[in-house]
Design an enzyme around this catalytic site. Structure first.
Site, PDB file in Angstrom:
ATOM      1  N   LYS A 259       0.985  -1.136  -0.095  1.00 22.20           N
ATOM      2  CA  LYS A 259       0.176   0.125   0.095  1.00 22.20           C
ATOM      3  C   LYS A 259       0.985   1.252   0.128  1.00 22.20           C
ATOM      4  CE  LYS A 259      -3.952  -0.328   2.561  1.00 22.20           C
ATOM      5  NZ  LYS A 259      -4.843  -0.487   3.843  1.00 22.20           N
TER       6      LYS A 259
ATOM      7  N   ARG B 109     -17.892  10.525   3.470  1.00 27.82           N
ATOM      8  CA  ARG B 109     -18.599   9.705   2.753  1.00 27.82           C
ATOM      9  C   ARG B 109     -17.879   9.061   1.983  1.00 27.82           C
ATOM     10  NH1 ARG B 109     -23.033  13.189   0.699  1.00 27.82           N
ATOM     11  NH2 ARG B 109     -21.228  14.507   0.707  1.00 27.82           N
ATOM     12  N   GLU B 110     -17.900   7.743   1.589  1.00 30.81           N
ATOM     13  CA  GLU B 110     -17.094   7.109   0.323  1.00 30.81           C
ATOM     14  C   GLU B 110     -17.740   7.720  -0.943  1.00 30.81           C
ATOM     15  OE1 GLU B 110     -16.559   2.943   0.479  1.00 30.81           O
ATOM     16  OE2 GLU B 110     -15.876   3.093   2.718  1.00 30.81           O
TER      17      GLU B 110
ATOM     18  N   LYS C  52     -20.061  10.358  16.668  1.00 29.72           N
ATOM     19  CA  LYS C  52     -19.829   9.782  15.631  1.00 29.72           C
ATOM     20  C   LYS C  52     -20.600   8.526  15.401  1.00 29.72           C
ATOM     21  CE  LYS C  52     -18.268   7.636  11.863  1.00 29.72           C
ATOM     22  NZ  LYS C  52     -17.300   7.878  10.865  1.00 29.72           N
TER      23      LYS C  52
ATOM     24  N   ASN D  97     -24.088   7.737  12.923  1.00 29.88           N
ATOM     25  CA  ASN D  97     -24.127   6.777  11.877  1.00 29.88           C
ATOM     26  C   ASN D  97     -25.527   5.940  12.269  1.00 29.88           C
ATOM     27  OD1 ASN D  97     -22.301   7.195  10.124  1.00 29.88           O
ATOM     28  ND2 ASN D  97     -20.846   5.809  10.705  1.00 29.88           N
TER      29      ASN D  97
ATOM     30  N   PHE E  68     -31.640  10.279   2.568  1.00 25.05           N
ATOM     31  CA  PHE E  68     -31.524   9.089   3.223  1.00 25.05           C
ATOM     32  C   PHE E  68     -32.839   8.446   3.350  1.00 25.05           C
ATOM     33  CE2 PHE E  68     -27.533   7.338   4.940  1.00 25.05           C
ATOM     34  CZ  PHE E  68     -26.620   8.116   3.942  1.00 25.05           C
ATOM     35  N   LEU E  69     -33.736   8.563   2.557  1.00 25.78           N
ATOM     36  CA  LEU E  69     -34.958   7.887   2.544  1.00 25.78           C
ATOM     37  C   LEU E  69     -35.249   7.203   1.290  1.00 25.78           C
ATOM     38  CD1 LEU E  69     -37.717  10.496   4.216  1.00 25.78           C
ATOM     39  CD2 LEU E  69     -36.548   8.482   5.160  1.00 25.78           C
TER      40      LEU E  69
ATOM     41  N   GLY F 244     -24.942  -1.079   3.521  1.00 26.55           N
ATOM     42  CA  GLY F 244     -23.928  -1.711   3.697  1.00 26.55           C
ATOM     43  C   GLY F 244     -22.508  -1.111   3.816  1.00 26.55           C
TER      44      GLY F 244
ATOM     45  N   CYS G 205     -19.039   0.850   7.449  1.00 27.06           N
ATOM     46  CA  CYS G 205     -19.298   1.685   8.545  1.00 27.06           C
ATOM     47  C   CYS G 205     -20.616   1.470   9.152  1.00 27.06           C
ATOM     48  CB  CYS G 205     -19.341   3.149   8.223  1.00 27.06           C
ATOM     49  SG  CYS G 205     -17.465   3.540   7.519  1.00 27.06           S
TER      50      CYS G 205
HETATM   51  C1  UGA Z   1     -21.466   6.826   6.036  1.00 28.75           C
HETATM   52  C2  UGA Z   1     -21.671   7.885   6.744  1.00 28.75           C
HETATM   53  O1  UGA Z   1     -22.735   8.484   5.620  1.00 28.75           O
HETATM   54  C3  UGA Z   1     -20.704   8.824   6.830  1.00 28.75           C
HETATM   55  O2  UGA Z   1     -21.141  10.242   7.423  1.00 28.75           O
HETATM   56  C4  UGA Z   1     -19.605   8.257   7.654  1.00 28.75           C
HETATM   57  O3  UGA Z   1     -18.644   9.096   7.746  1.00 28.75           O
HETATM   58  C5  UGA Z   1     -19.274   6.925   7.141  1.00 28.75           C
HETATM   59  O4  UGA Z   1     -20.318   6.067   6.955  1.00 28.75           O
HETATM   60  C6  UGA Z   1     -18.146   6.295   8.109  1.00 28.75           C
HETATM   61  O5  UGA Z   1     -18.430   6.367   9.389  1.00 28.75           O
HETATM   62  O6  UGA Z   1     -16.912   6.200   7.784  1.00 28.75           O
HETATM   63  P1  UGA Z   1     -20.731   5.480   3.909  1.00 28.75           P
HETATM   64  O7  UGA Z   1     -20.440   3.983   4.471  1.00 28.75           O
HETATM   65  O8  UGA Z   1     -19.704   6.054   2.824  1.00 28.75           O
HETATM   66  O9  UGA Z   1     -20.879   6.596   4.829  1.00 28.75           O
HETATM   67  O10 UGA Z   1     -22.025   5.455   2.901  1.00 28.75           O
HETATM   68  P2  UGA Z   1     -23.434   6.217   3.069  1.00 28.75           P
HETATM   69  O11 UGA Z   1     -23.471   7.055   2.010  1.00 28.75           O
HETATM   70  O12 UGA Z   1     -23.617   6.569   4.467  1.00 28.75           O
HETATM   71  O13 UGA Z   1     -24.250   4.912   2.698  1.00 28.75           O
HETATM   72  C7  UGA Z   1     -24.335   3.529   3.490  1.00 28.75           C
HETATM   73  C8  UGA Z   1     -25.406   2.938   2.866  1.00 28.75           C
HETATM   74  O14 UGA Z   1     -26.703   3.219   3.054  1.00 28.75           O
HETATM   75  C9  UGA Z   1     -25.072   2.409   1.306  1.00 28.75           C
HETATM   76  O15 UGA Z   1     -25.180   1.007   1.271  1.00 28.75           O
HETATM   77  C10 UGA Z   1     -26.382   3.167   0.595  1.00 28.75           C
HETATM   78  O16 UGA Z   1     -26.736   2.262  -0.552  1.00 28.75           O
HETATM   79  C11 UGA Z   1     -27.305   2.966   1.691  1.00 28.75           C
HETATM   80  N1  UGA Z   1     -28.371   4.002   1.661  1.00 28.75           N
HETATM   81  C12 UGA Z   1     -27.949   5.188   1.954  1.00 28.75           C
HETATM   82  C13 UGA Z   1     -29.859   3.312   1.332  1.00 28.75           C
HETATM   83  O17 UGA Z   1     -29.967   2.327   1.184  1.00 28.75           O
HETATM   84  N2  UGA Z   1     -30.934   4.345   1.429  1.00 28.75           N
HETATM   85  C14 UGA Z   1     -30.433   5.852   1.563  1.00 28.75           C
HETATM   86  O18 UGA Z   1     -31.389   6.406   1.251  1.00 28.75           O
HETATM   87  C15 UGA Z   1     -29.081   6.230   1.514  1.00 28.75           C
END
Ligand code: UGA
Length: 437
Positions: A37, A153-154, A206, A210, A251-252, A259, A262
């Site tokens: 890495k 967020r990723e 944090k 989440n 987020f709805l 998944g 996190c």
């Molecule tokens: C999440 C948090 O959003 C970040 O704020 C946090 O910093 C990060 O975890 C972490 O702890 O490091 P991330 O894992 O990148 O970020 O992904 P999200 O954008 O939160 O999405 C998570 C999952 O939820 C995805 O599988 C997505 O498809 C799903 N999702 C999201 C839904 O099924 N519906 C929604 O309306 C939104």
């Protein structure tokens, strides 16, 4: 004098943080125990897909401010050390594995100069920071420790790091807060909200954030189950409740659920920690959030069986998407890949296409078939599953694709496709939480 920073752990969080801090003008040394890495990052290459990060990293390496090494002694002169290592779920338990955090703290404590500040960014069970601070000061009485959780967020990692919607710092002294104010001076200038907290509150912010996000997603997925049972449409329901600013429309998005590295492990570790604290009842609801989330995957499989019959042997199932969300090649706890693997285990021939995650998915599930385009994936399919909402899938032409498949049946697991145009093209269209399933 400009601060010298170190970043311990160069995964998603660390690599992004290191590159972004360097772009602000700091000298940054990134440390990782994985030589492969470190070699890649040193050439300006990112070992995972994250929009914008590779360009930024290459630029910062070229500037000479950013270096990576496996040698912990390289951080000896740094003023601030960010701990960014992973805290995965422990095998056979809901709790987080703190091996890497503990090892990083010990390593830094031994080599750091007097007066340095160690700043935890990893997601940890509440109480960890105080324990680590005591351990740090046992080894190095002049060093201090603060906690500064990360909310990136990723898929948006660079932007979220450079322009966070808030900065939370858990500190036990003004001196520690002032050092962090120096690190984040440009954000403070831009008016980013700054929240000073004690160590446990900073850690809790944090996991609370989440947990709230996971709850929102599972809430709408529970409504999707009700809509299916009652003949309603969850997408309209989400739109309608989202207009209430107290609820909000983000987020709805109902579908196959959350998944990634996190949300799933964070809510589980939070429950495990609450139990240790004797407060397990307070988080009992998260168990339900987890179950609703996992149930959404089963509902897709039930829909497949509804169309193809109980016996999936020999059926060709095309899966669009493997990553846990679009703009990422991360397949950790990916609902899409889990569904694909379960359908494969039931005897179907599963063909997957993901614009970025084929390789990472193949490492985890080499027995599945991977196609190099949507068209190849859909060829002769008995059914099509849309499981990660990449933009390129939304742009697919249902008329053209209909000629490729054996049966024009599609299940939209993310409620992201235009149902009317697929139906108009002659597809049998199913989606979670919408009538006519
Ligand atoms: C999440 C948090 O959003 C970040 O704020 C946090 O910093 C990060 O975890 C972490 O702890 O490091 P991330 O894992 O990148 O970020 O992904 P999200 O954008 O939160 O999405 C998570 C999952 O939820 C995805 O599988 C997505 O498809 C799903 N999702 C999201 C839904 O099924 N519906 C929604 O309306 C939104």
């Amino acid at each position: 004098m400009t601060l010298r920073l170190s970043v311990i752990g160069t995964g998603y969080l660390g690599a992004t943080h290191a590159a972004c801090m360097s772009s602000l003008g700091f000298e940054v040394v990134g440390i990782d125990t994985d030589p492969a890495k470190v070699a890649l990052l040193s050439q300006g290459k990112v070992p995972f897909y994250e929009p914008e990060l590779e360009d930024l990293l290459a630029k910062e390496i070229a500037s000479g401010r950013l270096t990576f090494t496996t040698d912990i002694n390289a951080v000896a002169d740094c003023d601030v050390h960010f701990i960014c290592v992973g805290t995965p779920q422990k095998a056979g338990s809901l709790a987080a594995d703190l091996t890497y955090v503990d090892a990083s703290l010990d390593a830094v404590a031994r080599v750091t100069k007097k007066g340095a500040l160690v700043v935890g960014k990893s997601t940890v069970p509440v109480g960890t920071a105080a324990r680590l601070r005591a351990r740090l000061q046992d080894i190095n009485p002049d060093a201090d420790l603060a906690w500064n959780p990360e909310f990136l967020r990723e898929g948006f990692a660079v932007d979220d790091t450079l322009r966070p919607n808030r900065l939370v710092v858990g500190v036990t002294s003004d001196a520690a807060e002032n050092i962090l104010k120096e690190v984040y001076a440009s954000n403070l200038k831009d008016g980013t909200p700054w929240v000073r907290a004690d160590l446990p509150t900073a850690e809790l912010v944090k996991v609370a954030a989440n947990s709230f996000l996971a709850t929102k997603i599972s809430f709408i997925n529970a409504m999707a189950e009700i809509c299916e049972a009652a003949g309603g449409d969850v997408t309209v329901l989400a739109q309608a409740i989202g207009y209430d600013p107290r609820i909000g429309n983000r987020f709805l998005q109902a579908g196959i659920g959350f998944g990634g590295g996190c949300l799933p492990k964070d809510i589980r570790a939070f429950m495990a920690r609450a139990q240790e604290l004797g407060a397990d009842q307070a988080l009992e609801f998260l168990r339900e959030i987890d179950s609703i989330n996992l149930r959404a995957r089963q509902r897709v499989i039930e829909l497949v069986r509804k169309d193809l019959g109980e016996d999936l042997k020999g059926k060709r199932v095309a899966v669009l998407g493997a990553a846990f969300k679009p703009d990422s090649d991360d397949v950790r706890d990916s609902p899409a890949l889990d569904i694909a693997a379960q359908i494969h285990a039931a005897g179907a021939q599963v063909v997957i296409f993901d614009p970025k995650a084929n390789e990472s998915a193949a490492k985890r599930f080499p027995a599945l078939t991977y196609a190099s385009s949507s068209e190849e994936c859909l060829k002769s399919a008995d059914i099509v599953l849309h499981l990660t909402e990449w933009k390129q899938f939304r742009d697919l032409d249902p008329v053209k694709l209909k000629g490729l498949v054996k049966n024009p049946i599609i299940i939209d697991g993310r409620n992201a496709l235009n149902r009317e145009s697929w139906k108009a093209a002659g597809w049998h269209f199913r989606a979670l939480g919408r009538a006519d399933n």
